[in-house]
Design a protein around this motif. Structure first.
Motif, PDB file in Angstrom:
ATOM      1  N   ALA A 203       0.836  -1.204   0.000  1.00  0.00           N
ATOM      2  CA  ALA A 203       0.000   0.000   0.000  1.00  0.00           C
ATOM      3  C   ALA A 203       0.866   1.248   0.000  1.00  0.00           C
ATOM      4  CB  ALA A 203      -0.925   0.003   1.220  1.00  0.00           C
ATOM      5  N   SER A 204       2.005   1.195   0.689  1.00  0.00           N
ATOM      6  CA  SER A 204       2.913   2.326   0.729  1.00  0.00           C
ATOM      7  C   SER A 204       3.495   2.599  -0.657  1.00  0.00           C
ATOM      8  CB  SER A 204       4.045   2.060   1.724  1.00  0.00           C
ATOM      9  OG  SER A 204       4.958   3.135   1.740  1.00  0.00           O
TER      10      SER A 204
ATOM     11  N   PRO B 261      -6.878   6.989  -0.233  1.00  0.00           N
ATOM     12  CA  PRO B 261      -7.267   5.598   0.051  1.00  0.00           C
ATOM     13  C   PRO B 261      -6.068   4.685   0.313  1.00  0.00           C
ATOM     14  CG  PRO B 261      -8.593   6.459  -1.730  1.00  0.00           C
ATOM     15  CD  PRO B 261      -7.520   7.476  -1.477  1.00  0.00           C
ATOM     16  N   ALA B 262      -5.039   4.783  -0.515  1.00  0.00           N
ATOM     17  CA  ALA B 262      -3.846   3.957  -0.322  1.00  0.00           C
ATOM     18  C   ALA B 262      -3.135   4.337   0.968  1.00  0.00           C
ATOM     19  CB  ALA B 262      -2.899   4.104  -1.517  1.00  0.00           C
TER      20      ALA B 262
ATOM     21  N   ASN C 259      -3.947  -8.882   3.099  1.00  0.00           N
ATOM     22  CA  ASN C 259      -3.087  -8.190   2.147  1.00  0.00           C
ATOM     23  C   ASN C 259      -3.721  -6.838   1.811  1.00  0.00           C
ATOM     24  OD1 ASN C 259      -5.170  -8.781   0.179  1.00  0.00           O
ATOM     25  ND2 ASN C 259      -4.247 -10.827  -0.027  1.00  0.00           N
ATOM     26  N   MET C 260      -3.092  -6.090   0.924  1.00  0.00           N
ATOM     27  CA  MET C 260      -3.582  -4.758   0.578  1.00  0.00           C
ATOM     28  C   MET C 260      -4.979  -4.817  -0.034  1.00  0.00           C
ATOM     29  SD  MET C 260      -1.938  -1.932  -2.045  1.00  0.00           S
ATOM     30  CE  MET C 260      -2.235  -2.976  -3.480  1.00  0.00           C
TER      31      MET C 260
ATOM     32  N   ALA D  79     -15.432   5.957   3.693  1.00  0.00           N
ATOM     33  CA  ALA D  79     -14.540   5.240   4.608  1.00  0.00           C
ATOM     34  C   ALA D  79     -13.100   5.274   4.094  1.00  0.00           C
ATOM     35  CB  ALA D  79     -15.002   3.797   4.769  1.00  0.00           C
ATOM     36  N   LEU D  80     -12.929   5.126   2.785  1.00  0.00           N
ATOM     37  CA  LEU D  80     -11.593   5.149   2.196  1.00  0.00           C
ATOM     38  C   LEU D  80     -11.004   6.559   2.178  1.00  0.00           C
ATOM     39  CD1 LEU D  80     -12.091   2.711  -0.820  1.00  0.00           C
ATOM     40  CD2 LEU D  80     -10.647   2.326   1.186  1.00  0.00           C
ATOM     41  N   TYR D  81     -11.879   7.562   2.231  1.00  0.00           N
ATOM     42  CA  TYR D  81     -11.405   8.941   2.206  1.00  0.00           C
ATOM     43  C   TYR D  81     -11.463   9.597   3.585  1.00  0.00           C
ATOM     44  CZ  TYR D  81     -10.387   9.481  -2.699  1.00  0.00           C
ATOM     45  OH  TYR D  81      -9.790   9.378  -3.929  1.00  0.00           O
TER      46      TYR D  81
END
Length: 336
Positions: A101-102, A157-158, A177-178, A207-209
């Motif tokens: 994700a990074s 998000p990431a 996992n991601m 939620a992702l933001y």
């Protein structure tokens, strides 16, 4: 040789360790594209090479759940103590949680903020008809802020998934996992929205933001100090004849840039991480989070984990600019 051939191969000699021929007839649009590619390559490469484990330890030290951070001077608050403890209890691989994700986050975030910085410098200079001087900080800050705003918002998000995967879970990480982390976070938001009769899609994306305001502010603050200070220090040292273009200059400028951006971004980092891991919704938003930290922990609460932040961000800054400048050199583009 014909006049046409002479103009087609016009070159400029730029000192960069050794004298290097840089083609002047490369279209400006192509240069912008190559700069973006260079930034996109440099930042993910740095994420793996600059001690990604330090980022995980840093977040753990700040207390990603808002309560876990040890007070300054308390047992386990030291950078190495936390790292050793995590490796002992959860295994060495726990220090690499959220690496994928990074990498995605860096590709989007740093690729845009560093890769488009000079594009926006040129555009702002043109729009102002020269009123914004290329030597002035105002032009640099404006360009860095625009680039960072776009990059931060798109990468949120990431970034959130990375923070969640780096968090400490006593019973083991809930994310395989991601991809699973993205799906789980989206599902949490969608389920909560459905229970309230709201849009499932909006809930999942919301939620992702979560924490996007703090992420964007952090991106602007970091970029305005990191990129602008690097640019300004390089410019000043060269103008005064103290140093010439090359690795020593890049090293000096990036070292100071790493310190400056660590000082300015640490408070925003604390708020951002708290918001992203606020599963119980204890904070109403960014400003409420700031208020609660200030009331409960005082001003120094915003600087929890500063040593870890500097170790991570300082190293990351130095390597990012060194790699970025080297890639530009290999691409035949003038130094930043």
């Amino acid at each position: 040789m014909t006049a046409h051939a002479q103009t087609a191969h016009k070159i400029t000699i730029t000192p960069l360790d050794e004298k290097v021929a840089v083609l002047e007839d490369v279209p400006r649009e192509s240069q912008y594209g190559l700069k973006f590619v260079g930034a996109a390559i440099a930042s993910p490469a740095t994420a793996t090479e600059a001690g990604y484990a330090a980022c995980t330890v840093s977040l753990t030290g700040r207390g990603v759940d808002g309560n876990a951070a040890a007070a300054p001077g308390a047992q386990g608050s030291a950078f190495w103590s936390i790292g050793i403890e995590m490796a002992r209890k959860e295994g060495v691989l726990s220090l690499m949680g959220g690496l994928s994700a990074s990498m995605v986050r860096e590709l989007v975030y740093s690729g845009i903020r560093m890769g488009t910085y000079e594009y926006f410098k040129d555009k702002l200079h043109a729009i102002s008809k020269g009123a914004l001087s290329r030597e002035g900080l105002l032009l640099k800050i404006g360009a860095a802020s625009i680039a960072a705003t776009i990059g931060s918002a798109l990468a949120n998000p990431a970034d959130l998934v990375k923070v969640r995967m780096q968090a400490y879970y006593p019973d083991g990480s809930p994310y395989r996992n991601m991809r699973h982390a993205f799906a789980s976070i989206y599902r949490e938001g969608a389920t909560l929205a459905a229970s309230r009769g709201a849009s499932v899609l909006a809930g999942g994306l919301g939620a992702l933001y979560r924490g996007v305001e703090a992420t964007t502010i952090r991106g602007i603050v970091l970029s305005a100090t990191q990129i602008c200070s690097y640019d300004q220090i390089k410019q000043s040292l060269k103008k005064r004849g103290m140093m010439q273009e090359g690795v020593p200059l890049h090293l000096v400028a990036s070292t100071f840039a790493g310190l400056f951006c660590s000082i300015t971004s640490n408070p925003v980092d604390v708020v951002k991480v708290r918001l992203m891991n606020d599963k119980k919704h204890e904070y109403k938003g960014t400003f409420d989070c700031v208020r609660q930290i200030l009331v409960k922990e005082g001003p120094f609460g915003f600087y929890k984990g500063f040593g870890m932040c500097w170790a991570r961000l300082g190293t990351h800054t130095i390597l990012t600019f060194l790699i970025f400048e080297r890639i530009r050199y290999l691409f035949g583009i003038e130094a930043m």
